[in-house]
Design a protein around this motif. Structure first.
Motif, PDB file in Angstrom:
ATOM      1  N   CYS A   1      55.580  53.809  -2.979  1.00 34.41           N
ATOM      2  CA  CYS A   1      54.429  52.919  -3.187  1.00 34.41           C
ATOM      3  C   CYS A   1      54.823  51.660  -3.970  1.00 34.41           C
ATOM      4  O   CYS A   1      54.321  50.572  -3.668  1.00 34.41           O
ATOM      5  CB  CYS A   1      53.268  53.653  -3.829  1.00 34.41           C
ATOM      6  SG  CYS A   1      53.625  54.371  -5.428  1.00 34.41           S
ATOM      7  N   ASP A   2      55.735  51.799  -4.930  1.00 29.61           N
ATOM      8  CA  ASP A   2      56.150  50.610  -5.682  1.00 29.61           C
ATOM      9  C   ASP A   2      56.992  49.685  -4.803  1.00 29.61           C
ATOM     10  O   ASP A   2      56.856  48.464  -4.848  1.00 29.61           O
ATOM     11  CB  ASP A   2      56.952  51.007  -6.926  1.00 29.61           C
ATOM     12  CG  ASP A   2      56.072  51.617  -7.997  1.00 29.61           C
ATOM     13  OD1 ASP A   2      54.836  51.519  -7.866  1.00 29.61           O
ATOM     14  OD2 ASP A   2      56.615  52.195  -8.955  1.00 29.61           O
ATOM     15  N   ASP A   3      57.852  50.296  -4.007  1.00 24.29           N
ATOM     16  CA  ASP A   3      58.686  49.545  -3.074  1.00 24.29           C
ATOM     17  C   ASP A   3      57.797  48.685  -2.167  1.00 24.29           C
ATOM     18  O   ASP A   3      57.965  47.453  -2.062  1.00 24.29           O
ATOM     19  CB  ASP A   3      59.513  50.556  -2.256  1.00 24.29           C
ATOM     20  CG  ASP A   3      60.435  49.877  -1.258  1.00 24.29           C
ATOM     21  OD1 ASP A   3      60.522  48.641  -1.273  1.00 24.29           O
ATOM     22  OD2 ASP A   3      61.078  50.605  -0.464  1.00 24.29           O
ATOM     23  N   VAL A   4      56.843  49.324  -1.545  1.00 25.52           N
ATOM     24  CA  VAL A   4      55.965  48.634  -0.598  1.00 25.52           C
ATOM     25  C   VAL A   4      55.110  47.585  -1.317  1.00 25.52           C
ATOM     26  O   VAL A   4      54.903  46.478  -0.809  1.00 25.52           O
ATOM     27  CB  VAL A   4      55.099  49.684   0.136  1.00 25.52           C
ATOM     28  CG1 VAL A   4      53.982  49.021   0.897  1.00 25.52           C
ATOM     29  CG2 VAL A   4      55.974  50.524   1.041  1.00 25.52           C
ATOM     30  N   LEU A   5      54.648  47.935  -2.507  1.00 25.35           N
ATOM     31  CA  LEU A   5      53.857  46.974  -3.274  1.00 25.35           C
ATOM     32  C   LEU A   5      54.671  45.714  -3.564  1.00 25.35           C
ATOM     33  O   LEU A   5      54.184  44.585  -3.409  1.00 25.35           O
ATOM     34  CB  LEU A   5      53.410  47.615  -4.591  1.00 25.35           C
ATOM     35  CG  LEU A   5      52.475  46.777  -5.453  1.00 25.35           C
ATOM     36  CD1 LEU A   5      51.072  46.769  -4.854  1.00 25.35           C
ATOM     37  CD2 LEU A   5      52.416  47.298  -6.880  1.00 25.35           C
ATOM     38  N   MET A   6      55.935  45.904  -3.946  1.00 27.11           N
ATOM     39  CA  MET A   6      56.774  44.744  -4.259  1.00 27.11           C
ATOM     40  C   MET A   6      57.054  43.929  -3.005  1.00 27.11           C
ATOM     41  O   MET A   6      57.095  42.704  -3.044  1.00 27.11           O
ATOM     42  CB  MET A   6      58.095  45.214  -4.896  1.00 27.11           C
ATOM     43  CG  MET A   6      57.929  45.701  -6.318  1.00 27.11           C
ATOM     44  SD  MET A   6      59.507  46.057  -7.122  1.00 27.11           S
ATOM     45  CE  MET A   6      59.950  47.618  -6.407  1.00 27.11           C
TER      46      MET A   6
ATOM     47  N   GLY B   1      61.917  46.274 -29.850  1.00 29.66           N
ATOM     48  CA  GLY B   1      61.531  44.986 -29.282  1.00 29.66           C
ATOM     49  C   GLY B   1      61.445  44.941 -27.767  1.00 29.66           C
ATOM     50  O   GLY B   1      61.611  43.887 -27.160  1.00 29.66           O
ATOM     51  N   ILE B   2      61.186  46.075 -27.153  1.00 28.53           N
ATOM     52  CA  ILE B   2      61.140  46.107 -25.691  1.00 28.53           C
ATOM     53  C   ILE B   2      59.863  46.821 -25.243  1.00 28.53           C
ATOM     54  O   ILE B   2      59.478  47.835 -25.825  1.00 28.53           O
ATOM     55  CB  ILE B   2      62.357  46.877 -25.124  1.00 28.53           C
ATOM     56  CG1 ILE B   2      63.657  46.204 -25.550  1.00 28.53           C
ATOM     57  CG2 ILE B   2      62.277  46.969 -23.602  1.00 28.53           C
ATOM     58  CD1 ILE B   2      64.902  46.988 -25.211  1.00 28.53           C
ATOM     59  N   GLN B   3      59.200  46.254 -24.255  1.00 23.39           N
ATOM     60  CA  GLN B   3      58.079  46.968 -23.665  1.00 23.39           C
ATOM     61  C   GLN B   3      58.311  47.076 -22.163  1.00 23.39           C
ATOM     62  O   GLN B   3      58.852  46.160 -21.543  1.00 23.39           O
ATOM     63  CB  GLN B   3      56.761  46.225 -23.973  1.00 23.39           C
ATOM     64  CG  GLN B   3      55.512  46.981 -23.614  1.00 23.39           C
ATOM     65  CD  GLN B   3      55.385  48.336 -24.311  1.00 23.39           C
ATOM     66  OE1 GLN B   3      56.128  49.275 -24.022  1.00 23.39           O
ATOM     67  NE2 GLN B   3      54.456  48.431 -25.244  1.00 23.39           N
ATOM     68  N   VAL B   4      57.934  48.197 -21.601  1.00 22.54           N
ATOM     69  CA  VAL B   4      58.190  48.443 -20.182  1.00 22.54           C
ATOM     70  C   VAL B   4      56.880  48.721 -19.458  1.00 22.54           C
ATOM     71  O   VAL B   4      56.056  49.504 -19.932  1.00 22.54           O
ATOM     72  CB  VAL B   4      59.125  49.661 -19.985  1.00 22.54           C
ATOM     73  CG1 VAL B   4      59.492  49.811 -18.514  1.00 22.54           C
ATOM     74  CG2 VAL B   4      60.372  49.516 -20.826  1.00 22.54           C
ATOM     75  N   PHE B   5      56.685  48.047 -18.330  1.00 22.24           N
ATOM     76  CA  PHE B   5      55.520  48.332 -17.490  1.00 22.24           C
ATOM     77  C   PHE B   5      55.960  48.599 -16.068  1.00 22.24           C
ATOM     78  O   PHE B   5      56.956  48.054 -15.582  1.00 22.24           O
ATOM     79  CB  PHE B   5      54.547  47.152 -17.494  1.00 22.24           C
ATOM     80  CG  PHE B   5      53.769  47.030 -18.771  1.00 22.24           C
ATOM     81  CD1 PHE B   5      52.610  47.773 -18.962  1.00 22.24           C
ATOM     82  CD2 PHE B   5      54.193  46.180 -19.778  1.00 22.24           C
ATOM     83  CE1 PHE B   5      51.893  47.666 -20.142  1.00 22.24           C
ATOM     84  CE2 PHE B   5      53.482  46.075 -20.954  1.00 22.24           C
ATOM     85  CZ  PHE B   5      52.326  46.818 -21.141  1.00 22.24           C
ATOM     86  N   ASN B   6      55.187  49.407 -15.412  1.00 19.09           N
ATOM     87  CA  ASN B   6      55.425  49.673 -14.000  1.00 19.09           C
ATOM     88  C   ASN B   6      54.898  48.495 -13.179  1.00 19.09           C
ATOM     89  O   ASN B   6      53.939  47.821 -13.570  1.00 19.09           O
ATOM     90  CB  ASN B   6      54.688  50.970 -13.645  1.00 19.09           C
ATOM     91  CG  ASN B   6      54.632  51.202 -12.165  1.00 19.09           C
ATOM     92  OD1 ASN B   6      53.638  50.899 -11.533  1.00 19.09           O
ATOM     93  ND2 ASN B   6      55.709  51.716 -11.610  1.00 19.09           N
ATOM     94  N   VAL B   7      55.514  48.241 -12.033  1.00 15.16           N
ATOM     95  CA  VAL B   7      55.076  47.115 -11.203  1.00 15.16           C
ATOM     96  C   VAL B   7      53.624  47.273 -10.757  1.00 15.16           C
ATOM     97  O   VAL B   7      52.879  46.292 -10.670  1.00 15.16           O
ATOM     98  CB  VAL B   7      55.989  46.929  -9.971  1.00 15.16           C
ATOM     99  CG1 VAL B   7      57.327  46.360 -10.375  1.00 15.16           C
ATOM    100  CG2 VAL B   7      56.167  48.220  -9.201  1.00 15.16           C
TER     101      VAL B   7
END
Ligand code: SF4
Ligand code: SF4
Lengths: 555, 342
Positions: free
Chosen positions: A174-179, A264-270
Motif C-alpha cells: 500500500c505504501d509503494d502504490v501510494l508513493m 533529534g529525529i522524528q519518523v513518519f510513515n508515508v
C-alpha cells in the motif's frame, strides 16, 4: 544519491511477494451497508462517543472525541444512521470485542461542511489540536497519534525528519502504490510536518525494491521549495522499522527506552503524510486509507477503503477462492490472525493477507533449541533470543529482563530463521505480559507496604515523642533546679527531622529497588504495546505453558 | 497461531545433514589412505547410536520419529567413530557410543540440553578405561605391505580370528603416540621425525586426512552452518601455543604445523568444538571458547597423561560455557553503557 548509508545488524530476506499486488491501479472500495468504527484505533486512550443511537451522521463528522493528550478522534466514514454503540468484534489478537460505533449507511455519502486549513496562520498548538480532532494517527501500523509526534516539545528540537517508505514486510504494497500515485500529496504533508517540527533535514527512505516509487518521489521532491533527499535503502527485513530506518539513514541508534526525538529525529510513515495533506488541504479527517488485499485471492490489489468497512467485503471484491486457511491483518512477519471477517478495516489495517496451505504451509513442529545462535545473528535489536527463550520458558522473567527483553521489537526474524522452528516471539510476548502483570501487582503491594511502614514509623515516632517529652520535662525540672537555661530542645527537633527524612529516604530506596529494571519510563508506544499484550495475556499464557509440541509426551 | 507465519527453509535435520556431508571428504580420504575398516566402525557406531536414541526416547516418553530424523545421533556416532582408532574392537565402539547417547545426551535431558559434547564424553570414557585398545591404529597403506581388506577389518573389529602376524603388520603407532614415546625416550623432535610415519606436516596419511577435514569444515563455514569464530580461534590457540613452545625449545616440542595437521585438531576445530549445544553462544564467547580449547589441546598433548588432548580440552571448555556466555553478553541495540554481567 551520494549519501553514506549505514547498516543495521541482523535482518532476514523473506520472499517479497510484492509483484502480486503492486501493478494493479488503486480501486475505491464501494460503500458498504454497514460501517463499524472502533473507538480505540490508536495508541492511547480510546475516543469518547459523541453521538447516540438513532442519530444521523454525515461523512467526516466526528463521532468520537479524543480523550486526553495521547488520543485521537474517530469520524463517520460516510453518512447514515448510528445503529449501535457498544462492543463489537475488532481486529485484535485477543479476539475480544471492543467499543464501536456502528453506522447503517444511507448511500448518499453526504459530506459534512469542511474546508482547508491555513496551517501557516495557525498557532502550532492549535494546529495540533485540530489534527488530533481530525483523527490523525500513524498509518504504518503503530497508529500513534500524529499530533503528539508533531509536538517537538521545548527541549527537543527535531532537526531531522524521516519519511518512512521502507515497507519491508512481504506482500504489503500500500505504501509503494501510494508513493507511485500520490507522491506530490505525500510531500505536501511533509511540508506541514516540517513546519510544525522545524526540521532542517528531510529524508525519505525507500527500500530499493520499489524503483517506481523512488522515481515518483524523486520527481515530486524536485517540485518542492525545500530540499528533500529521497534515499534508496537496501531491502532487508525489518529495514522499514523506525529504528532500523534511522540507523540506515543516519547511523544513529535510538537509546534504549528513549524516543527518536531524544536524538533529534522524528519518523513518519508515508501514508501518514498523505493523510495529513488531505486533512490540511482539503479539511478531510482520516476516514479512509489504502489497504493491500493479497495472498490467496484472485486479484490481489490495493483498495482505497473507508475506515469501518468489514474485511470480508474486500476479500470478496478481490475475488475469494476455495482453500482459504485464514486471514491476517498485516504481513506474514508481524501480522495478526483475524478472529472473524466481520471485523472492520481500522486505521492500522495496511494489509489483508489471505492464507492458503500452498502459500502458507502449516508451521512444522518445534524441536528443542540447539543453541545454534542463528536467531542472534538475525536479531536487529542485537539481542540473544535463545537466552530470552530459555528464561521465558523457565519463567525466569528477571533474567529475561536483564537480557533486554523489553528491547525486543517482536519483528519475528528470530523465529523465521530458527532451525528448530520454535515460536520464539510468542514466548517473548508471554514473558512481557507476565512481567507487566507482576509489576502491577507489585505496585499495589508496594503501596500497601509503604502505608504500613509509614504507620509503623508514625507509631514509633509518637512513642519516641512521648518519651522525649517526658525526658524534656524531667530535664526541665532538673534545669530549673540547677537554674540553668534549657537549650536541649532545638537540637532535638533537628534530630527528629533528620530521622523522618532518613526513614522516607529508606522507604523510597526500597521502592526503587523492587521496581523491575526497564519497565519504568517506557515510551508511550511501548506502554500501549504492553497494554495490548495484557489483553491477549490469558491466551498466550495458556500457549506458553504448553510444552513444545515435540516435547509433549506420548499418551 | 502467532506471527511470524513464514519460516526460512532451515531445519535441524538440514543442519545435521550438512555436517554429515561435510565429513564425507574426510571419510573418503580415510578409506583411501587407511583402508576400508573405518566403514565398519562408522556403520557399527551409527546402528548403535540410533538404537540407543530410539530406546532412550521411548524410555523418556518422547516421540521417536522427529528426534531420530533430526540426525543428531548419527552426527555424534560419526564424530566418535572418526576419533576412535581405526581397528578398535567392536565392544569399544559400542560402549563409547552407548555412553555418548545414553549418558552424555539423554541423561542430561536430550537434544539441546547436554552440557558436554556427547561424542567427546564417549571418547574420554574409553581412553580413560581402555587406554591400550585405544591405540590400535592401522598404519597408513603407504607404509603397510599387506593392507587389510574390508572383510579382514571387520573380522579384526569383531574379534574374529586374524593371524597375529597380519595384525602386527598393519597396526602402527600414530604420529602423536610416536612423538610422545620418542620424547619419553629422550629423543629430540628432529630425531623422532625421521621415522617413516612422519610426513611433511603431520604424519604420513594423517596430514591428508586433516586436509580433508579442513576442506569439509570450510564448506560448513562458507554455508554458515558453523560460526567462523570457534574454528579460527581453536586453530589459533593450537598454533600459538605450539609455536610458543617450539620456539623456545624445538628439540622438546613439536612444530605448530605438526600439531595442526594431526587430524584430531581439524576434526575438533571444525566439527566438534563447533557443536552449538555444548559451545558458547556469544560472538566473543565463541572466540574464547575456541581459543581456550586450542590452548588446552597443546597443554594436554605436551604435559598430560594421554597422547591427544582435543577431547579433554573441549570437555573442559564445555564446562566453562555458562561462565563465558554470562560475561561476554554483547551490547544490544540502543544500549548506552556496557551490559552488566547478569
Ligand atoms: S535459532 Fe532456534 S535453535 Fe538456534 S539458538 Fe535460536 S532458538 Fe535456539
Ligand atoms: S522478535 Fe525480538 S528477539 Fe526476535 S529477532 Fe526480533 S527483536 Fe530480536
Amino acid at each position: 544519491m551520494s549519501r553514506e548509508l549505514f547498516k543495521f545488524k541482523g535482518g532476514v530476506h523473506p520472499p517479497e511477494h510484492k509483484a502480486e499486488s503492486n501493478t494493479r491501479p488503486i480501486h475505491a472500495a464501494p460503500l458498504p451497508k454497514k460501517l463499524v468504527i472502533p473507538l480505540r484505533q490508536h495508541i492511547g486512550s480510546p475516543a469518547k462517543p459523541m453521538v447516540n443511537v438513532g442519530d444521523r451522521v454525515l461523512k467526516g463528522q466526528m463521532i468520537g472525541a479524543a480523550d486526553g493528550y495521547i488520543s485521537a478522534a474517530v469520524h463517520a466514514s460516510s453518512s447514515g444512521i448510528v445503529s449501535a454503540i457498544g462492543p463489537a468484534v475488532v481486529p485484535h489478537v485477543s479476539g475480544l470485542p471492543d467499543d464501536c460505533i456502528t453506522i447503517e449507511t444511507d448511500g448518499r455519502d453526504e459530506w459534512i461542511v469542511h474546508a482547508p486549513i491555513d496551517y501557516r496562520a495557525m498557532e502550532p498548538a492549535d494546529l495540533r489540536m485540530r489534527l488530533r480532532d481530525m483523527g490523525l494517527a500513524g498509518l504504518g501500523g503503530a497508529v500513534f497519534p500524529s499530533a503528539v509526534k508533531l509536538d517537538p516539545g521545548a527541549t527537543h528540537p527535531c532537526p531531522t525528519l524521516i519519511l518512512n517508505g521502507g515497507e519491508c514486510e512481504p506482500w504489503i504494497t500500500c505504501d509503494d502504490v501510494l508513493m507511485r500515485h500520490h507522491a506530490d500529496e505525500i510531500l505536501e504533508g511533509v511540508a506541514v510536518m516540517r513546519h510544525l517540527l522545524g526540521s532542517t533535514e528531510i529524508l525519505v527512505g525507500i527500500e530499493d525494491n520499489k524503483p517506481e516509487a523512488i522515481a515518483a518521489m524523486q520527481a515530486a521532491a524536485q517540485k518542492m521549495d525545500f530540499a528533500i533527499e529521497v534515499v534508496a535503502v537496501p531491502a532487508r527485513y525489518p529495514g522499514g522499522g523506525a529504528k532500523q530506518m534511522i540507523q540506515v539513514l543516519t547511523g544513529k541508534e535510538v537509546p534504549s527506552g528513549k524516543l527518536s526525538t531524544d536524538i533529534g529525529i522524528q519518523v513518519f510513515n508515508v501514508g501518514t503524510a498523505h493523510a495529513l495533506a488531505r486533512a490540511v488541504h482539503h479539511g478531510e479527517p482520516l476516514i479512509s486509507r489504502l489497504v493491500t488485499v493479497t495472498g490467496h485471492v484472485l486479484r490481489p490489489q490495493n483498495f482505497e477503503v473507508l475506515i469501518g468497512t468489514p474485511m470480508h467485503t474486500l476479500i470478496t471484491l478481490a475475488g475469494d477462492r476455495d482453500g482459504t486457511t485464514g486471514v491476517l491483518m498485516g504481513g506474514p512477519m508481524m501480522g495478526m490472525p483475524m478472529p472473524d471477517l466481520e471485523v472492520p478495516v481500522v486505521k492500522a489495517t495496511n494489509c489483508i493477507l489471505v492464507k492458503s496451505n500452498d502459500l502458507f504451509p502449516p508451521l512444522p513442529k518445534a524441536l528443542p533449541c540447539i543453541r545454534c545462535t542463528r536467531c542472534a545473528d538475525a536479531c536487529p535489536a542485537e539481542l540473544q533470543p535463545q537466552e530470552l527463550f530459555r528464561f521465558a520458558k523457565a519463567g525466569d522473567f528477571g533474567r529475561a529482563q536483564e537480557y533486554h527483553l523489553f528491547d525486543c521489537i517482536e519483528c519475528g526474524c528470530c523465529s523465521y530463521v530458527c532451525p528448530s522452528h520454535i515460536p520464539l516471539v510468542d514466548f517473548y510476548r508471554y514473558a512481557k505480559s507476565e512481567i507487566w502483570a507482576r509489576e502491577k501487582e507489585k505496585r499495589a503491594a508496594d503501596l500497601a507496604r509503604e502505608r504500613h511502614e509509614f504507620r509503623q514509623f508514625r507509631l514509633e515516632r509518637e512513642k519516641k515523642e512521648k518519651a522525649e517529652k517526658l525526658a524534656a520535662k524531667a530535664q526541665a525540672k532538673r534545669a530549673e533546679l540547677a537554674a540553668a537555661p534549657a537549650t536541649a530542645g532545638a537540637p532535638d527537633v533537628d534530630a527528629k527531622k533528620a530521622l523522618i527524612a532518613a526513614a522516607l529516604a529508606r522507604a523510597q530506596a526500597k521502592k526503587a529497588e523492587v521496581a523491575p529494571k526497564n519497565v519504568d519510563h517506557l515510551p508511550p508506544d511501548t506502554q500501549r504495546e504492553i497494554e495490548e499484550i495484557e489483553a491477549r495475556r490469558a491466551k498466550i499464557r495458556e500457549l506458553a505453558h504448553q510444552p513444545l509440541e515435540s516435547e509433549e509426551k506420548k499418551p | 497461531m502467532p506471527s511470524p507465519f513464514i519460516l526460512d527453509r532451515s531445519s535441524v535435520t538440514q543442519v545435521m545433514a550438512w555436517v554429515l556431508a561435510a565429513l564425507l571428504p574426510g571419510i573418503l580420504v580415510y578409506v583411501w589412505l587407511f583402508g576400508p575398516g573405518i566403514l565398519v566402525t562408522l556403520a557399527l557406531a551409527t546402528v548403535t547410536a540410533l538404537a540407543a536414541e530410539a530406546a532412550m526416547l521411548k524410555a523418556r516418553g518422547y516421540p521417536a520419529k522427529p528426534f531420530l530424523l533430526d540426525l543428531s545421533a548419527i552426527v555424534t556416532a560419526w564424530l566418535l567413530a572418526l576419533s576412535l582408532p581405526s581397528l578398535a574392537p567392536w565392544w569399544l565402539i559400542v560402549t563409547g557410543t552407548l555412553f555418548a547417547i545414553v549418558v552424555a545426551k539423554h541423561l542430561y535431558g536430550g537434544l539441546g540440553q547436554n552440557i558436554f559434547n556427547p561424542a567427546m564424553v564417549g571418547y574420554a570414557v574409553l581412553i580413560v578405561s581402555f587406554p591400550v585398545q585405544m591405540t590400535q591404529w592401522a598404519g597408513p597403506l603407504e607404509l603397510t605391505a599387506t593392507p587389510l581388506t574390508l572383510a579382514q577389518s571387520a573380522s579384526v573389529i569383531f574379534g574374529g580370528d586374524v593371524p597375529k602376524a597380519t595384525l602386527d603388520a598393519v597396526t602402527m603407532a600414530t604420529p602423536l603416540d610416536a612423538l610422545r614415546t620418542g620424547l619419553l625416550q629422550q629423543l629430540t623432535v628432529d630425531e623422532i621425525m625421521t621415522h617413516s610415519i612422519f610426513g611433511h606436516y603431520g604424519g604420513v596419511g594423517f596430514e591428508w586426512l586433516a586436509g580433508a577435514f579442513l576442506l569439509g569444515g570450510l564448506v560448513l563455514w562458507a554455508l554458515r552452518i558453523i560460526s567462523w569464530q570457534v574454528p579460527l580461534a581453536f586453530l589459533a590457540g593450537v598454533w600459538l601455543a605450539a609455536g610458543f613452545l617450539h620456539f623456545f625449545d624445538a628439540g622438546r616440542f613439536g612444530a605448530p604445523w605438526f600439531h595442526l595437521f594431526a587430524p584430531s585438531v581439524m576434526l575438533g576445530a571444525f566439527f566438534i568444538a563447533t557443536d552449538p549445544v555444548s559451545g558458547a553462544t556469544t560472538p566473543r564467547g565463541k572466540l574464547i571458547f575456541g581459543f581456550g580449547a586450542g590452548l588446552l589441546t597443546i597443554i594436554i598433548r605436551t604435559w598430560g597423561g594421554y597422547p591427544d588432548g582435543v577431547a579433554f580440552a573441549i570437555l573442559l571448555m564445555n564446562l566453562c560455557v555458562p561462565l563465558i556466555d554470562q560475561f561476554t553478553q554483547p551490547r544490544v541495540y540502543g544500549e548506552t553503557k556496557k551490559a552488566p554481567p547478569a
